[in-house]
Design a protein around this motif. Structure first.
Motif, PDB file in Angstrom:
ATOM      1  N   ALA A 114       0.840  -1.203   0.000  1.00 28.51           N
ATOM      2  CA  ALA A 114       0.000   0.000   0.000  1.00 28.51           C
ATOM      3  C   ALA A 114       0.874   1.252   0.000  1.00 28.51           C
ATOM      4  O   ALA A 114       0.577   2.226  -0.711  1.00 28.51           O
ATOM      5  N   CYS A 115       1.952   1.223   0.774  1.00 26.75           N
ATOM      6  CA  CYS A 115       2.871   2.371   0.803  1.00 26.75           C
ATOM      7  C   CYS A 115       3.503   2.604  -0.564  1.00 26.75           C
ATOM      8  O   CYS A 115       3.682   3.748  -0.986  1.00 26.75           O
ATOM      9  N   ARG A 116       3.817   1.530  -1.239  1.00 23.73           N
ATOM     10  CA  ARG A 116       4.456   1.646  -2.556  1.00 23.73           C
ATOM     11  C   ARG A 116       3.498   2.263  -3.570  1.00 23.73           C
ATOM     12  O   ARG A 116       3.881   3.120  -4.386  1.00 23.73           O
ATOM     13  N   ILE A 117       2.234   1.854  -3.520  1.00 24.11           N
ATOM     14  CA  ILE A 117       1.219   2.445  -4.405  1.00 24.11           C
ATOM     15  C   ILE A 117       1.116   3.948  -4.144  1.00 24.11           C
ATOM     16  O   ILE A 117       1.064   4.767  -5.077  1.00 24.11           O
ATOM     17  N   MET A 118       1.066   4.318  -2.889  1.00 21.87           N
ATOM     18  CA  MET A 118       0.944   5.729  -2.535  1.00 21.87           C
ATOM     19  C   MET A 118       2.180   6.511  -2.989  1.00 21.87           C
ATOM     20  O   MET A 118       2.076   7.641  -3.474  1.00 21.87           O
ATOM     21  N   GLU A 119       3.327   5.895  -2.846  1.00 18.73           N
ATOM     22  CA  GLU A 119       4.566   6.547  -3.287  1.00 18.73           C
ATOM     23  C   GLU A 119       4.576   6.744  -4.806  1.00 18.73           C
ATOM     24  O   GLU A 119       4.909   7.821  -5.315  1.00 18.73           O
ATOM     25  N   ASN A 120       4.169   5.698  -5.522  1.00 13.80           N
ATOM     26  CA  ASN A 120       4.159   5.771  -6.987  1.00 13.80           C
ATOM     27  C   ASN A 120       3.086   6.711  -7.523  1.00 13.80           C
ATOM     28  O   ASN A 120       3.196   7.214  -8.654  1.00 13.80           O
ATOM     29  N   SER A 121       2.076   6.974  -6.717  1.00 13.28           N
ATOM     30  CA  SER A 121       1.002   7.871  -7.163  1.00 13.28           C
ATOM     31  C   SER A 121       1.494   9.301  -7.353  1.00 13.28           C
ATOM     32  O   SER A 121       0.847  10.109  -8.034  1.00 13.28           O
ATOM     33  N   ALA A 122       2.646   9.626  -6.770  1.00 13.14           N
ATOM     34  CA  ALA A 122       3.200  10.975  -6.893  1.00 13.14           C
ATOM     35  C   ALA A 122       3.570  11.311  -8.338  1.00 13.14           C
ATOM     36  O   ALA A 122       3.690  12.487  -8.699  1.00 13.14           O
ATOM     37  N   ALA A 123       3.713  10.295  -9.168  1.00 10.20           N
ATOM     38  CA  ALA A 123       4.061  10.519 -10.569  1.00 10.20           C
ATOM     39  C   ALA A 123       2.853  10.934 -11.405  1.00 10.20           C
ATOM     40  O   ALA A 123       2.993  11.258 -12.590  1.00 10.20           O
ATOM     41  N   PHE A 124       1.680  10.937 -10.807  1.00  4.62           N
ATOM     42  CA  PHE A 124       0.448  11.277 -11.521  1.00  4.62           C
ATOM     43  C   PHE A 124      -0.215  12.489 -10.869  1.00  4.62           C
ATOM     44  O   PHE A 124       0.016  12.788  -9.697  1.00  4.62           O
ATOM     45  N   ASP A 125      -1.063  13.148 -11.636  1.00  6.59           N
ATOM     46  CA  ASP A 125      -1.716  14.366 -11.143  1.00  6.59           C
ATOM     47  C   ASP A 125      -3.039  14.024 -10.443  1.00  6.59           C
ATOM     48  O   ASP A 125      -4.113  14.396 -10.907  1.00  6.59           O
ATOM     49  N   PHE A 126      -2.927  13.336  -9.298  1.00  4.66           N
ATOM     50  CA  PHE A 126      -4.140  12.982  -8.559  1.00  4.66           C
ATOM     51  C   PHE A 126      -4.792  14.204  -7.930  1.00  4.66           C
ATOM     52  O   PHE A 126      -5.998  14.224  -7.693  1.00  4.66           O
ATOM     53  N   ALA A 127      -3.995  15.233  -7.665  1.00  6.95           N
ATOM     54  CA  ALA A 127      -4.535  16.425  -7.000  1.00  6.95           C
ATOM     55  C   ALA A 127      -5.574  17.135  -7.852  1.00  6.95           C
ATOM     56  O   ALA A 127      -6.426  17.860  -7.329  1.00  6.95           O
ATOM     57  N   ALA A 128      -5.508  16.925  -9.159  1.00 10.87           N
ATOM     58  CA  ALA A 128      -6.434  17.611 -10.056  1.00 10.87           C
ATOM     59  C   ALA A 128      -7.778  16.894 -10.195  1.00 10.87           C
ATOM     60  O   ALA A 128      -8.675  17.383 -10.872  1.00 10.87           O
ATOM     61  N   VAL A 129      -7.889  15.719  -9.558  1.00  9.61           N
ATOM     62  CA  VAL A 129      -9.099  14.905  -9.722  1.00  9.61           C
ATOM     63  C   VAL A 129      -9.764  14.691  -8.367  1.00  9.61           C
ATOM     64  O   VAL A 129      -9.108  14.368  -7.386  1.00  9.61           O
ATOM     65  N   THR A 130     -11.066  14.868  -8.334  1.00  6.56           N
ATOM     66  CA  THR A 130     -11.829  14.623  -7.106  1.00  6.56           C
ATOM     67  C   THR A 130     -12.265  13.165  -7.069  1.00  6.56           C
ATOM     68  O   THR A 130     -12.942  12.698  -7.983  1.00  6.56           O
ATOM     69  N   PRO A 131     -11.880  12.433  -6.027  1.00  6.13           N
ATOM     70  CA  PRO A 131     -12.285  11.015  -5.965  1.00  6.13           C
ATOM     71  C   PRO A 131     -13.789  10.867  -5.774  1.00  6.13           C
ATOM     72  O   PRO A 131     -14.399  11.627  -5.018  1.00  6.13           O
ATOM     73  N   ASP A 132     -14.362   9.906  -6.463  1.00  2.85           N
ATOM     74  CA  ASP A 132     -15.789   9.592  -6.294  1.00  2.85           C
ATOM     75  C   ASP A 132     -15.873   8.197  -5.669  1.00  2.85           C
ATOM     76  O   ASP A 132     -15.841   7.177  -6.365  1.00  2.85           O
ATOM     77  N   LEU A 133     -15.965   8.160  -4.356  1.00  2.00           N
ATOM     78  CA  LEU A 133     -15.931   6.885  -3.642  1.00  2.00           C
ATOM     79  C   LEU A 133     -17.124   6.003  -3.957  1.00  2.00           C
ATOM     80  O   LEU A 133     -17.057   4.781  -3.824  1.00  2.00           O
ATOM     81  N   SER A 134     -18.214   6.597  -4.388  1.00  2.00           N
ATOM     82  CA  SER A 134     -19.410   5.800  -4.689  1.00  2.00           C
ATOM     83  C   SER A 134     -19.226   4.945  -5.943  1.00  2.00           C
ATOM     84  O   SER A 134     -20.031   4.040  -6.204  1.00  2.00           O
ATOM     85  N   LEU A 135     -18.160   5.211  -6.721  1.00  2.00           N
ATOM     86  CA  LEU A 135     -17.896   4.417  -7.916  1.00  2.00           C
ATOM     87  C   LEU A 135     -17.331   3.041  -7.583  1.00  2.00           C
ATOM     88  O   LEU A 135     -17.305   2.148  -8.432  1.00  2.00           O
ATOM     89  N   MET A 136     -16.872   2.867  -6.364  1.00  2.00           N
ATOM     90  CA  MET A 136     -16.288   1.575  -5.976  1.00  2.00           C
ATOM     91  C   MET A 136     -17.421   0.624  -5.574  1.00  2.00           C
ATOM     92  O   MET A 136     -17.795   0.527  -4.414  1.00  2.00           O
ATOM     93  N   ASN A 137     -17.974  -0.049  -6.562  1.00  2.00           N
ATOM     94  CA  ASN A 137     -19.135  -0.906  -6.322  1.00  2.00           C
ATOM     95  C   ASN A 137     -18.905  -2.354  -6.729  1.00  2.00           C
ATOM     96  O   ASN A 137     -19.853  -3.129  -6.837  1.00  2.00           O
ATOM     97  N   SER A 138     -17.644  -2.737  -6.951  1.00  2.00           N
ATOM     98  CA  SER A 138     -17.362  -4.127  -7.307  1.00  2.00           C
ATOM     99  C   SER A 138     -17.340  -4.988  -6.049  1.00  2.00           C
ATOM    100  O   SER A 138     -17.213  -4.489  -4.934  1.00  2.00           O
ATOM    101  N   THR A 168      -6.609   1.547   3.799  1.00  2.00           N
ATOM    102  CA  THR A 168      -6.109   0.215   4.161  1.00  2.00           C
ATOM    103  C   THR A 168      -4.761   0.326   4.856  1.00  2.00           C
ATOM    104  O   THR A 168      -4.510  -0.340   5.875  1.00  2.00           O
ATOM    105  N   ARG A 169      -3.880   1.135   4.285  1.00  2.00           N
ATOM    106  CA  ARG A 169      -2.571   1.329   4.918  1.00  2.00           C
ATOM    107  C   ARG A 169      -2.722   1.845   6.340  1.00  2.00           C
ATOM    108  O   ARG A 169      -2.033   1.399   7.262  1.00  2.00           O
ATOM    109  N   GLN A 170      -3.666   2.767   6.539  1.00  2.00           N
ATOM    110  CA  GLN A 170      -3.864   3.349   7.869  1.00  2.00           C
ATOM    111  C   GLN A 170      -4.327   2.296   8.880  1.00  2.00           C
ATOM    112  O   GLN A 170      -3.817   2.225  10.003  1.00  2.00           O
ATOM    113  N   VAL A 171      -5.285   1.467   8.480  1.00  3.02           N
ATOM    114  CA  VAL A 171      -5.809   0.463   9.404  1.00  3.02           C
ATOM    115  C   VAL A 171      -4.761  -0.609   9.704  1.00  3.02           C
ATOM    116  O   VAL A 171      -4.626  -1.061  10.849  1.00  3.02           O
ATOM    117  N   LEU A 172      -4.005  -1.008   8.694  1.00  2.20           N
ATOM    118  CA  LEU A 172      -2.925  -1.968   8.937  1.00  2.20           C
ATOM    119  C   LEU A 172      -1.913  -1.402   9.926  1.00  2.20           C
ATOM    120  O   LEU A 172      -1.472  -2.090  10.853  1.00  2.20           O
TER     121      LEU A 172
END
Length: 552
Positions: free
Chosen positions: A436-460, A533-537
């Protein structure tokens, strides 16, 4: 919506339905049980509430469940509620309600899983308390891990916890220890009832080096010197071992202080005055059978000396005089008889026996190459905490010792706990945190700050399983505190890792964009799920005193 939130909603909904049917909602249980079905096809959560209260209310349980289902389905956050069998209720949460779990975790951070249920309760947690006659053995090691984890869990529920080590520096075992040291210093064989091992020779040599005259002293003076110096050196080693293991104490209480201060005599005088200490056959006995013990116990022997229980009685009274509401004792497998006698002692002083709780820990065995490891190179006759840490490291030692209920014996397979693969339980959990830490670290290479997460889309199904597992954490911690069972946190972490690893490995659950793909609200939502997930672990591993590595 966490299971606790759903339980509250169920209780409130059931109260309304009962009132509508002319029934008294007071028949509802204080705590509504909500469980996750073994088969996900049956829903996200299930409850037998209608079956619990239907007959009490004079209603058909299935009809009551149908009324609850209708009311719940019309409630925000509930996607569906279906009746099964004679009155079970299967519930599916709306995606937005599941998303609220992720939001709650990220808002709470390190506080997620904490509560105030024990606020205002002053708890004395006594554990390890090994005699200073040798290194910490595996039984003490188990309590060092379990006791420290339990202390952290009780604190997480708001308890005012004092970790205490009862330093047994009084009595016959200390005399045998001193005699063993003197024999080693003089080059004589170990006394028949003495202690053997390289550590005895090391301590004796250290004392002689500091006191060259030691061997020439008169026997009584020599014994006292080796007793005092030996106990100090042994206990310094014990404290150092425990500190390196990550277990420290707020109070180190000397048993000898109870006798030197007159506390033992004072406590026994109180029991005599109340009639709970009586004389028989030249000895003094505590009337412990009057308070549930299986037999009365000798407290003052015929020779006028206090039996071991005398110190225990005075020690309990000392704890109560320091204002502790609850005294938890964590004792070894050979101390079952202490449960009745300690509770009886509390009752004899006029206290509620419930102020005393005694946890009994069973044996620990080490196994290597399928064979039992029976002896320590240094201690000679037992395997020690130092041996375990040297073999598998602090994290694996703590985790393996707290992983099972203390009511059961455990075998620690040294080959298993040093493996760097998913068969090793601690590796499996720590690796989930590192991924989980590695994913978060690698996310720095993308412009996540420009996108608002829509948590309701996680329906799988996979996302839902992970989110609902995260939602279970506060309830697990609360139950671990209530039942004094830290192993529940361990097993939960393995369940959480078991939900996270397939999520991250599933190509359909990509968190980071692929190639030139833009960051979408779903990518951003999944990154929030990874962060949660990283936080709870990390929170759970912290309760166990185990590290949460960012790289492995």
């Amino acid at each position: 919506m966490t299971p606790a939130d759903l339980a509250d909603l169920l209780r409130a909904t059931a109260a309304k339905v009962l009132v509508e049917r002319g029934c008294d909602p007071a028949i509802l249980p204080d705590e509504v049980k909500v469980e996750r079905p073994r088969n996900p096809e049956h829903g996200d959560y299930a409850t037998n509430l209608a079956m619990q209260v239907g007959k009490k209310a004079g209603l058909n349980p299935r009809n009551l469940a149908e009324g609850l289902a209708a009311a719940l389905t019309a409630t925000d956050g509930i996607d569906a509620a279906e009746v099964a069998g004679p009155g079970f209720l299967n519930i599916r949460l709306a995606a937005a309600a599941q998303a609220a779990i992720v939001e709650k975790i990220l808002a709470a951070g390190t506080a997620y899983g904490t509560a105030d249920t024990l606020a205002g309760t002053k708890i004395n947690l006594e554990f390890v308390s090994a005699n200073p006659t040798g290194p910490i053995h595996l039984g003490g090691a188990r309590w060092a891990s379990v006791g420290d984890a339990l202390g952290r869990i009780l604190l997480a529920q708001g308890g005012d916890v004092t970790r205490e080590y009862y330093f047994n520096d009084h009595g016959a075992q200390i005399d045998r220890f001193a005699n063993s040291l003197v024999a080693a210093a003089l080059g004589e064989p170990t006394p028949e009832d003495g202690y053997a091992g390289a550590y005895i020779v090391e301590i004796a040599d250290t004392i002689v080096a500091a006191h060259p005259e030691a061997k020439e002293l008169a026997p009584e003076a020599r014994h006292e010197l080796f007793r005092a110096e030996g106990v100090e050196l042994m206990f310094a080693h014990i404290k150092r071992t425990l500190h390196e293991f990550g277990t420290d104490f707020d109070v180190y209480f000397n048993e000898s202080a109870l006798f030197a201060s007159g506390a033992v005599e004072e406590a026994l005088a109180t029991l005599k005055a109340s009639g709970n200490l009586y004389e028989k056959d030249g000895a003094w006995w505590i009337a412990s059978t009057e308070y549930g013990d299986d037999k009365d116990r000798v407290v003052i022997k015929r020779d006028g000396n206090s039996a071991y229980i005398g110190g225990d009685i005075a020690y309990f009274q000392n704890k109560r005089s320091r204002g502790f509401d609850l005294c938890i004792y964590m004792l070894g497998a050979d101390h079952h008889g202490y449960i009745g006698r300690l509770k009886a002692a509390a009752a004899a002083f006029g206290d509620d026996p419930a102020t005393v709780e005694v946890l009994i820990g069973q044996m620990v065995n080490l196994v290597r190459d399928g064979e039992a490891v029976k002896m320590s190179k240094r201690a000679g006759t037992v395997v020690t905490l130092d041996d375990l840490v040297e073999a598998i490291g602090v994290d694996a030692a703590r985790y393996s010792l707290v992983r099972s209920s203390v009511n059961s014996s455990i075998d620690i397979d040294l080959d298993l706990w040093t493996r760097a693969d998913s068969e090793n339980p601690i590796y499996y959990v720590q690796y989930a945190h590192a991924r989980a830490c590695r994913i978060m670290e690698n996310s720095a290479a993308f412009d996540f700050a420009a996108v608002t997460p829509d948590l309701s889309l996680m329906n799988s199904a996979r996302e839902g399983e992970l989110i609902r597992t995260l939602g279970e954490y506060p309830r697990v911690v609360a139950l671990a505190a209530q039942l004094r069972e830290p192993h529940r946190v361990v097993r939960y972490l393995e369940e959480l890792a078991g939900a996270y690893h397939p999520f991250q490995s599933d190509d359909d659950m990509r968190v980071l964009p692929k190639g030139d793909e833009p960051v979408t609200p779903l990518h951003a939502a999944r990154l929030e799920l990874v962060r949660a997930t990283r936080q709870v672990l990390a929170n759970g591993l912290g309760l166990l005193g185990v590290s949460a590595p960012e790289r492995m």
